[in-house]
Design a protein around this motif. Structure first.
Motif, PDB file in Angstrom:
ATOM      1  N   GLN A  43       0.469   7.647 -47.182  1.00 37.37           N
ATOM      2  CA  GLN A  43       0.009   7.198 -45.983  1.00 37.37           C
ATOM      3  C   GLN A  43       1.290   6.420 -45.000  1.00 37.37           C
ATOM      4  OE1 GLN A  43      -3.286   6.515 -43.776  1.00 37.37           O
ATOM      5  NE2 GLN A  43      -4.252   8.339 -45.039  1.00 37.37           N
ATOM      6  N   GLY A  44       2.265   6.020 -46.022  1.00 35.63           N
ATOM      7  CA  GLY A  44       3.364   5.136 -45.811  1.00 35.63           C
ATOM      8  C   GLY A  44       2.862   3.749 -45.497  1.00 35.63           C
ATOM      9  N   ALA A  45       1.748   3.334 -46.032  1.00 35.87           N
ATOM     10  CA  ALA A  45       1.103   2.111 -45.632  1.00 35.87           C
ATOM     11  C   ALA A  45      -0.160   2.022 -46.256  1.00 35.87           C
ATOM     12  CB  ALA A  45       0.782   1.844 -44.077  1.00 35.87           C
ATOM     13  N   PRO A  46      -0.587   0.843 -46.839  1.00 34.70           N
ATOM     14  CA  PRO A  46       0.306  -0.445 -46.700  1.00 34.70           C
ATOM     15  C   PRO A  46       0.970  -0.643 -47.702  1.00 34.70           C
ATOM     16  CG  PRO A  46      -1.946  -0.937 -47.505  1.00 34.70           C
ATOM     17  CD  PRO A  46      -2.025   0.401 -47.038  1.00 34.70           C
ATOM     18  N   LEU A  47       2.316  -1.202 -47.433  1.00 35.99           N
ATOM     19  CA  LEU A  47       3.379  -1.125 -48.573  1.00 35.99           C
ATOM     20  C   LEU A  47       3.241  -2.589 -49.366  1.00 35.99           C
ATOM     21  CD1 LEU A  47       6.265   0.363 -47.091  1.00 35.99           C
ATOM     22  CD2 LEU A  47       4.758   1.614 -48.464  1.00 35.99           C
ATOM     23  N   ASN A  82      -5.665  -5.910 -43.320  1.00 32.56           N
ATOM     24  CA  ASN A  82      -5.850  -5.118 -44.584  1.00 32.56           C
ATOM     25  C   ASN A  82      -5.768  -5.918 -45.811  1.00 32.56           C
ATOM     26  OD1 ASN A  82      -2.945  -5.947 -45.595  1.00 32.56           O
ATOM     27  ND2 ASN A  82      -2.320  -5.088 -43.468  1.00 32.56           N
ATOM     28  N   ILE A  83      -6.604  -5.215 -46.970  1.00 36.15           N
ATOM     29  CA  ILE A  83      -6.804  -5.938 -48.193  1.00 36.15           C
ATOM     30  C   ILE A  83      -6.095  -5.341 -49.229  1.00 36.15           C
ATOM     31  CG2 ILE A  83      -9.195  -6.461 -47.186  1.00 36.15           C
ATOM     32  CD1 ILE A  83     -10.119  -4.031 -48.950  1.00 36.15           C
ATOM     33  N   THR A  84      -5.884  -6.156 -49.963  1.00 32.01           N
ATOM     34  CA  THR A  84      -5.171  -5.768 -51.423  1.00 32.01           C
ATOM     35  C   THR A  84      -6.376  -6.443 -52.539  1.00 32.01           C
ATOM     36  OG1 THR A  84      -3.087  -5.778 -50.760  1.00 32.01           O
ATOM     37  CG2 THR A  84      -3.576  -5.989 -52.997  1.00 32.01           C
ATOM     38  N   VAL A  85      -6.666  -5.560 -53.377  1.00 30.59           N
ATOM     39  CA  VAL A  85      -7.481  -5.916 -54.503  1.00 30.59           C
ATOM     40  C   VAL A  85      -6.625  -5.735 -55.782  1.00 30.59           C
ATOM     41  CG1 VAL A  85      -9.830  -5.501 -55.819  1.00 30.59           C
ATOM     42  CG2 VAL A  85      -9.584  -5.206 -53.233  1.00 30.59           C
ATOM     43  N   THR A  90      -8.321  -2.462 -42.785  1.00 32.47           N
ATOM     44  CA  THR A  90      -9.628  -2.598 -42.625  1.00 32.47           C
ATOM     45  C   THR A  90      -9.954  -2.441 -41.144  1.00 32.47           C
ATOM     46  OG1 THR A  90      -9.628  -4.903 -42.745  1.00 32.47           O
ATOM     47  CG2 THR A  90      -9.929  -3.873 -44.642  1.00 32.47           C
ATOM     48  N   GLY A  91      -9.217  -2.554 -40.252  1.00 31.48           N
ATOM     49  CA  GLY A  91      -9.314  -2.678 -38.741  1.00 31.48           C
ATOM     50  C   GLY A  91      -8.462  -3.689 -38.064  1.00 31.48           C
ATOM     51  N   PRO A  92      -8.919  -4.078 -36.745  1.00 34.58           N
ATOM     52  CA  PRO A  92      -7.881  -4.538 -35.748  1.00 34.58           C
ATOM     53  C   PRO A  92      -8.020  -6.167 -36.078  1.00 34.58           C
ATOM     54  CG  PRO A  92      -9.844  -3.757 -34.768  1.00 34.58           C
ATOM     55  CD  PRO A  92      -9.923  -3.053 -35.924  1.00 34.58           C
ATOM     56  N   ALA A  93      -7.298  -6.843 -35.894  1.00 34.90           N
ATOM     57  CA  ALA A  93      -7.025  -8.414 -36.075  1.00 34.90           C
ATOM     58  C   ALA A  93      -6.398  -8.985 -34.725  1.00 34.90           C
ATOM     59  CB  ALA A  93      -6.661  -8.654 -37.410  1.00 34.90           C
ATOM     60  N   ASN A  94      -5.328  -9.519 -35.021  1.00 30.28           N
ATOM     61  CA  ASN A  94      -4.510 -10.216 -34.014  1.00 30.28           C
ATOM     62  C   ASN A  94      -4.101  -9.356 -32.735  1.00 30.28           C
ATOM     63  OD1 ASN A  94      -4.674 -12.480 -35.406  1.00 30.28           O
ATOM     64  ND2 ASN A  94      -2.822 -12.480 -36.577  1.00 30.28           N
ATOM     65  N   LEU A  95      -4.067  -8.211 -32.928  1.00 30.81           N
ATOM     66  CA  LEU A  95      -3.714  -7.293 -32.048  1.00 30.81           C
ATOM     67  C   LEU A  95      -4.629  -7.375 -30.805  1.00 30.81           C
ATOM     68  CD1 LEU A  95      -2.581  -3.465 -32.771  1.00 30.81           C
ATOM     69  CD2 LEU A  95      -4.222  -4.182 -30.681  1.00 30.81           C
ATOM     70  N   LEU A  96      -5.816  -7.131 -31.085  1.00 28.47           N
ATOM     71  CA  LEU A  96      -6.707  -7.308 -29.733  1.00 28.47           C
ATOM     72  C   LEU A  96      -7.082  -8.675 -29.303  1.00 28.47           C
ATOM     73  CD1 LEU A  96      -9.560  -4.636 -31.033  1.00 28.47           C
ATOM     74  CD2 LEU A  96      -7.615  -4.428 -29.417  1.00 28.47           C
ATOM     75  N   LEU A 120      -4.034 -10.991 -42.455  1.00 30.30           N
ATOM     76  CA  LEU A 120      -4.464 -10.666 -41.171  1.00 30.30           C
ATOM     77  C   LEU A 120      -3.202 -10.963 -39.845  1.00 30.30           C
ATOM     78  CD1 LEU A 120      -7.477 -13.091 -41.177  1.00 30.30           C
ATOM     79  CD2 LEU A 120      -7.768 -10.710 -41.119  1.00 30.30           C
ATOM     80  N   GLY A 121      -2.777  -9.559 -39.736  1.00 29.80           N
ATOM     81  CA  GLY A 121      -1.878  -9.529 -38.883  1.00 29.80           C
ATOM     82  C   GLY A 121      -2.227  -8.950 -37.466  1.00 29.80           C
ATOM     83  N   GLY A 122      -1.364  -8.042 -37.002  1.00 34.12           N
ATOM     84  CA  GLY A 122      -2.160  -7.219 -35.932  1.00 34.12           C
ATOM     85  C   GLY A 122      -3.278  -6.594 -36.280  1.00 34.12           C
ATOM     86  N   ILE A 123      -2.960  -5.793 -37.419  1.00 37.14           N
ATOM     87  CA  ILE A 123      -4.040  -5.059 -38.035  1.00 37.14           C
ATOM     88  C   ILE A 123      -4.523  -5.946 -39.251  1.00 37.14           C
ATOM     89  CG2 ILE A 123      -4.684  -3.097 -39.333  1.00 37.14           C
ATOM     90  CD1 ILE A 123      -4.380  -2.503 -36.374  1.00 37.14           C
TER      91      ILE A 123
END
Length: 448
Positions: free
Chosen positions: A204-208, A234-237, A260-266, A229-232
């Motif tokens: 998917q080219g992401a997340p890196l 994402n989690i890393t386990v 996982t979904g939107p964050a600061n972007l919205l 928690l950036g614009g989007i």
């Protein structure tokens, strides 16, 4: 990259070399020359990492040094200097327009900007690539000046560029950046275009960033979850490397990471639309409102949340226009419900918290105490952190500062690390995270 010295052929007319032939060589000069080539060891030099995320709130830059992999050290990373600068308003406006399909149609050109009518996305992409490169160069040079470090001391800059289109279902991703400008203005080699090599092998080219999380934060005795928690979001386990606590995971012993979904972007877009601020400092505005439960449930119907991982998303799916359309649909179906703009902000904050925590629950069982380490701008949102803790009662929710790295700089450091991986010829992706068929060396190098 190879550290093997090239073969020196001292033969003359195919004759066998004599002892005197070798004695005449200046081995000191030869050794010095070899040390200046691009084949010298890259593992323990200085690197600059740069990141401008989906939220488009500015550019972060770090100067750091990584310990050699052969060293037994408790400090694998030294963060030597940091610098952050907001985008020039016009560049940010153009970048936001390019992030939306056909968004540039609303732009009115000024002097020195593309003036073809109708507006051409390619023309604006080229203009913004150059402007981004010039701006990034200014950021690097300011960082070096403040760190009292010369460019010759830095092995490479890892610059992600600005993602303006990410279509993993089409195996297409575009990061806007002219690395040539940065290399020329700073006299430092630049590694960029990190994502497309992973896509070339089915990822998917992401997340890196999870590969960096694993290298820096994995613990042999405990499972750790990192939430960016950036614009989007994402989690890393990161499972315990000795697998002694695998019962905290639902049959997963490898690193897992995805959006996982939107964050600061919205959150930032709604704040800027209704207040005089660019972001909701500390989440105070959201905390003053009330969650609109029916609206929250409607927003959670977005198909992205139901997709299985690996998965990634961006402004193509979550943006202010999408939110406004959802609000219109909600108003039409629930005209009797009255709410304020602060209530919407509270609902968006809850959307981020509940969508991220739901995914974390897939891996961390409720009867085990685990830790979630938050990074990115959202880690500074006190109300969002409170809501995450409420949804993760069996987890200790804190920031990566407790692991030794301030949450604001994690992604920039990650791209310094990825640049180092590239120069060393080491893989930078995690196939289990991106869905790639194999690990590959990421990025393209623009030598200074």
């Amino acid at each position: 990259m190879s550290n093997t010295a090239p073969t020196i052929n001292t033969n003359n007319n195919d004759a066998e070399p004599t002892t005197n032939d070798y004695d005449d060589l200046d081995y000191t000069a030869l050794t010095d020359a070899l040390e200046q080539t691009v084949f010298e060891n890259f593992d323990d030099g200085l690197y600059i990492g740069m990141m401008s995320g989906t939220s488009l709130d500015g550019m972060d830059a770090v100067l750091c040094q990584f310990a050699s992999d052969s060293e037994n050290t408790q400090q694998p990373l030294q963060l030597l200097a940091t610098y952050s600068q907001g985008f020039p308003p016009r560049l940010r406006e153009v970048l936001l327009a390019l992030c939306q399909p056909n968004g540039i149609q609303a732009l009115t050109p000024s002097a020195g900007e593309p003036n073809n009518q109708p507006n051409s996305e390619l023309d604006w992409f080229g203009w913004a690539s150059k402007a981004y490169g010039e701006f990034a160069s200014e950021v690097v040079n300011t960082l070096l000046q403040q760190a009292d470090t010369d460019s010759e001391s830095v092995l490479a800059i890892g610059c992600h560029g600005q993602t303006v289109r990410h279509r993993p279902q089409m195996a297409v991703t575009l990061q806007l950046l002219d690395a040539n400008i940065i290399a020329e203005r700073t006299a430092i080699s630049v590694v960029s275009d990190f994502r497309r090599r992973d896509m070339a092998v089915g990822g998917q080219g992401a997340p890196l960033v999870p590969a960096f999380h694993k290298a820096l934060f994995a613990d042999p005795d405990s499972t750790r979850v990192l939430l960016n928690l950036g614009g989007i979001a994402n989690i890393t386990v990161l499972p315990a490397s000795n697998h002694t606590d695998n019962d905290t995971l639902d049959n997963h012993s490898h690193v897992v990471g995805y959006d996982t979904g939107p964050a600061n972007l919205l959150l930032d877009a709604w704040t800027a639309l209704h207040t005089d601020n660019d972001y909701d400092a500390g989440g105070a505005w959201a905390q003053s409102g009330q969650v609109i439960e029916p609206l929250l449930n409607q927003l959670l119907e977005h198909p992205f949340f139901a997709r299985s991982y690996p998965k990634s998303t961006g402004r193509e799916e979550f943006n202010l226009e999408w939110l406004q359309e959802e609000l219109q649909r909600f108003d039409h179906a629930s005209a009797h419900i009255r709410y304020s703009s602060a209530d919407v902000q509270a609902t968006l904050t809850e959307l981020t918290a509940i969508s991220a925590s739901a995914q974390i629950h897939l891996f961390v069982q409720s009867h085990k105490n685990s830790a979630v380490y938050v990074c990115g701008g959202g880690a500074l949102n006190d109300y969002l952190m409170t809501r995450l803790q409420a949804h993760l009662p069996h987890c200790h929710v804190t920031t990566t500062a407790s692991l030794g790295l301030h949450p604001a700089w994690v992604e920039a450091v990650a791209f310094a690390w990825l640049a180092r991986q590239t120069l060393m010829g080491e893989t930078g992706n995690l196939p289990a995270v991106t869905g790639a068929k194999k690990g590959v060396v990421l990025g393209q190098v623009c030598f200074a």
